[in-house]
Design a protein around this motif. Structure first.
Motif, PDB file in Angstrom:
ATOM      1  N   MET A   1       0.737  -1.195   0.083  1.00 28.95           N
ATOM      2  CA  MET A   1      -0.074  -0.011  -0.070  1.00 28.95           C
ATOM      3  C   MET A   1       0.809   1.326   0.016  1.00 28.95           C
ATOM      4  SD  MET A   1      -3.126   0.877   2.861  1.00 28.95           S
ATOM      5  CE  MET A   1      -2.739  -0.558   3.364  1.00 28.95           C
ATOM      6  N   ARG A   2       0.411   2.291  -0.691  1.00 27.27           N
ATOM      7  CA  ARG A   2       1.003   3.422  -0.642  1.00 27.27           C
ATOM      8  C   ARG A   2       0.444   4.646  -0.608  1.00 27.27           C
ATOM      9  NH1 ARG A   2       0.683   5.794  -5.676  1.00 27.27           N
ATOM     10  NH2 ARG A   2       0.427   4.285  -7.253  1.00 27.27           N
ATOM     11  N   LEU A   3       0.957   5.701   0.010  1.00 30.28           N
ATOM     12  CA  LEU A   3       0.173   6.982   0.102  1.00 30.28           C
ATOM     13  C   LEU A   3       0.084   7.667  -1.288  1.00 30.28           C
ATOM     14  CD1 LEU A   3      -1.177   8.718   1.861  1.00 30.28           C
ATOM     15  CD2 LEU A   3       0.917   9.854   2.572  1.00 30.28           C
ATOM     16  N   ARG A   4      -1.017   8.084  -1.654  1.00 31.50           N
ATOM     17  CA  ARG A   4      -1.070   8.792  -3.076  1.00 31.50           C
ATOM     18  C   ARG A   4      -0.338  10.342  -2.800  1.00 31.50           C
ATOM     19  NH1 ARG A   4      -6.267   8.542  -6.569  1.00 31.50           N
ATOM     20  NH2 ARG A   4      -6.052  10.664  -6.191  1.00 31.50           N
ATOM     21  N   HIS A   5      -0.130  11.106  -3.859  1.00 32.71           N
ATOM     22  CA  HIS A   5       0.472  12.157  -4.031  1.00 32.71           C
ATOM     23  C   HIS A   5      -0.395  13.420  -3.236  1.00 32.71           C
ATOM     24  CE1 HIS A   5      -2.062  12.352  -7.489  1.00 32.71           C
ATOM     25  NE2 HIS A   5      -2.213  13.526  -7.349  1.00 32.71           N
ATOM     26  N   ASP A   6      -1.732  12.983  -3.168  1.00 39.18           N
ATOM     27  CA  ASP A   6      -2.572  13.986  -2.591  1.00 39.18           C
ATOM     28  C   ASP A   6      -2.475  13.869  -0.974  1.00 39.18           C
ATOM     29  OD1 ASP A   6      -4.084  11.653  -1.944  1.00 39.18           O
ATOM     30  OD2 ASP A   6      -5.653  12.027  -3.233  1.00 39.18           O
ATOM     31  N   HIS A   7      -1.824  13.090  -0.484  1.00 34.38           N
ATOM     32  CA  HIS A   7      -1.834  12.642   0.865  1.00 34.38           C
ATOM     33  C   HIS A   7      -3.092  12.572   1.600  1.00 34.38           C
ATOM     34  CE1 HIS A   7       2.539  13.568   0.650  1.00 34.38           C
ATOM     35  NE2 HIS A   7       2.319  14.332   0.016  1.00 34.38           N
ATOM     36  N   ARG A   8      -4.002  12.249   1.043  1.00 31.12           N
ATOM     37  CA  ARG A   8      -5.103  11.766   1.646  1.00 31.12           C
ATOM     38  C   ARG A   8      -5.803  10.450   1.317  1.00 31.12           C
ATOM     39  NH1 ARG A   8     -10.084  15.569   0.307  1.00 31.12           N
ATOM     40  NH2 ARG A   8     -10.659  14.336   2.322  1.00 31.12           N
ATOM     41  N   TYR A   9      -5.358   9.729   0.359  1.00 29.86           N
ATOM     42  CA  TYR A   9      -5.662   8.461   0.094  1.00 29.86           C
ATOM     43  C   TYR A   9      -4.549   7.519  -0.125  1.00 29.86           C
ATOM     44  CZ  TYR A   9     -10.278  10.521  -1.020  1.00 29.86           C
ATOM     45  OH  TYR A   9     -11.183  11.642  -0.893  1.00 29.86           O
ATOM     46  N   VAL A  11      -3.399   3.899  -2.046  1.00 33.06           N
ATOM     47  CA  VAL A  11      -3.506   3.015  -3.066  1.00 33.06           C
ATOM     48  C   VAL A  11      -3.024   1.274  -2.680  1.00 33.06           C
ATOM     49  CG1 VAL A  11      -3.097   2.089  -5.397  1.00 33.06           C
ATOM     50  CG2 VAL A  11      -3.306   4.785  -4.819  1.00 33.06           C
ATOM     51  N   LEU A  12      -3.841   0.210  -2.851  1.00 29.50           N
ATOM     52  CA  LEU A  12      -3.347  -0.866  -2.657  1.00 29.50           C
ATOM     53  C   LEU A  12      -2.266  -1.262  -3.695  1.00 29.50           C
ATOM     54  CD1 LEU A  12      -6.428  -3.305  -1.762  1.00 29.50           C
ATOM     55  CD2 LEU A  12      -4.570  -2.173  -0.320  1.00 29.50           C
ATOM     56  N   THR A  13      -1.009  -1.786  -3.297  1.00 27.70           N
ATOM     57  CA  THR A  13      -0.194  -2.153  -4.275  1.00 27.70           C
ATOM     58  C   THR A  13      -0.125  -3.750  -4.769  1.00 27.70           C
ATOM     59  OG1 THR A  13       1.443  -2.382  -2.233  1.00 27.70           O
ATOM     60  CG2 THR A  13       1.376  -0.374  -3.414  1.00 27.70           C
ATOM     61  N   GLU A  14      -0.967  -4.345  -4.082  1.00 26.12           N
ATOM     62  CA  GLU A  14      -1.117  -5.938  -4.384  1.00 26.12           C
ATOM     63  C   GLU A  14      -2.609  -6.178  -3.833  1.00 26.12           C
ATOM     64  OE1 GLU A  14       0.898  -8.620  -1.717  1.00 26.12           O
ATOM     65  OE2 GLU A  14       1.985  -6.786  -1.398  1.00 26.12           O
ATOM     66  N   VAL A  32     -12.807 -12.889   0.211  1.00 26.00           N
ATOM     67  CA  VAL A  32     -13.216 -11.563  -0.528  1.00 26.00           C
ATOM     68  C   VAL A  32     -11.882 -11.046  -0.666  1.00 26.00           C
ATOM     69  CG1 VAL A  32     -14.082  -9.376  -0.019  1.00 26.00           C
ATOM     70  CG2 VAL A  32     -15.447 -11.009   0.895  1.00 26.00           C
ATOM     71  N   ILE A  33     -11.666 -10.605  -1.974  1.00 23.70           N
ATOM     72  CA  ILE A  33     -10.695 -10.179  -2.439  1.00 23.70           C
ATOM     73  C   ILE A  33     -10.813  -8.706  -2.891  1.00 23.70           C
ATOM     74  CG2 ILE A  33      -8.680 -10.410  -4.339  1.00 23.70           C
ATOM     75  CD1 ILE A  33      -9.544 -13.409  -4.388  1.00 23.70           C
ATOM     76  N   VAL A  34      -9.746  -7.734  -2.551  1.00 23.28           N
ATOM     77  CA  VAL A  34      -9.828  -6.441  -2.726  1.00 23.28           C
ATOM     78  C   VAL A  34      -8.513  -6.219  -3.962  1.00 23.28           C
ATOM     79  CG1 VAL A  34      -9.710  -4.048  -2.264  1.00 23.28           C
ATOM     80  CG2 VAL A  34     -10.890  -5.698  -0.766  1.00 23.28           C
ATOM     81  N   PRO A  35      -8.999  -6.014  -5.228  1.00 23.63           N
ATOM     82  CA  PRO A  35      -7.939  -5.773  -6.061  1.00 23.63           C
ATOM     83  C   PRO A  35      -6.789  -4.858  -5.986  1.00 23.63           C
ATOM     84  CG  PRO A  35      -9.680  -4.861  -7.074  1.00 23.63           C
ATOM     85  CD  PRO A  35     -10.270  -5.386  -5.760  1.00 23.63           C
ATOM     86  N   GLU A  36      -5.823  -5.247  -6.635  1.00 24.00           N
ATOM     87  CA  GLU A  36      -4.508  -4.061  -6.674  1.00 24.00           C
ATOM     88  C   GLU A  36      -5.214  -2.720  -7.161  1.00 24.00           C
ATOM     89  OE1 GLU A  36      -0.161  -3.590  -9.086  1.00 24.00           O
ATOM     90  OE2 GLU A  36      -1.283  -5.608  -8.893  1.00 24.00           O
TER      91      GLU A  36
END
Length: 135
Positions: A1-9, A11-14, A32-36
């Motif tokens: 998981m990484r922080l987006r450039h907006d520093h609010r959200y 993103v799952l990296t896998e 249950v699977i949450v996608p990358e």
């Protein structure tokens, strides 16, 4: 998981998968699977309440809950048949109540203190209706 450039959200990296054992007639486990690349904010807790419960306290529970809500319960779910152990897709959509119960279950398993768990669960029941996006 990484922080987006907006520093609010974030993103799952896998893909993120949550599996639990459950005796439901023909099935003995569900997943249950949450996608990358899924974008999430952990939990939509108003900042003035972070002293009591921050979005990060709810961790993985929030990711799966958000995924279910954003898709109105129409998400990839797999079940393992108890008769032969074969995994198969389940086409029945989740209800909002099911999504809230999974949220509570994951929080409990992660060790979120009972008072915070109950407050978060009650908040999604009272205020989550706008976020539920049925198809």
């Amino acid at each position: 998981m990484r922080l987006r450039h907006d520093h609010r959200y974030f993103v799952l990296t896998e893909d993120a998968a949550y599996r639990w054992y459950h005796d439901a007639g023909n099935y003995d486990a569900l997943e249950v699977i949450v996608p990358e690349a899924f974008i999430h904010d952990f939990a939509s807790v108003p900042r003035p309440l972070w002293w009591f419960i921050s979005p990060f306290d709810l961790g993985l529970a929030s990711i799966f809950h958000d995924w279910l809500y954003r898709n109105g319960g129409h998400v990839e779910t797999r079940a393992r048949r108890s008769s032969d152990g074969v995994w198969q897709s389940v086409t029945t959509p989740w209800t909002r109540r099911d999504a809230d119960r999974l949220f509570a279950r994951i929080m409990r398993e992660q060790g979120v203190p009972k008072l915070r768990r109950r407050a978060a669960f009650q908040a999604v029941q009272w205020f989550g209706g706008k976020a539920w996006q049925p198809r």
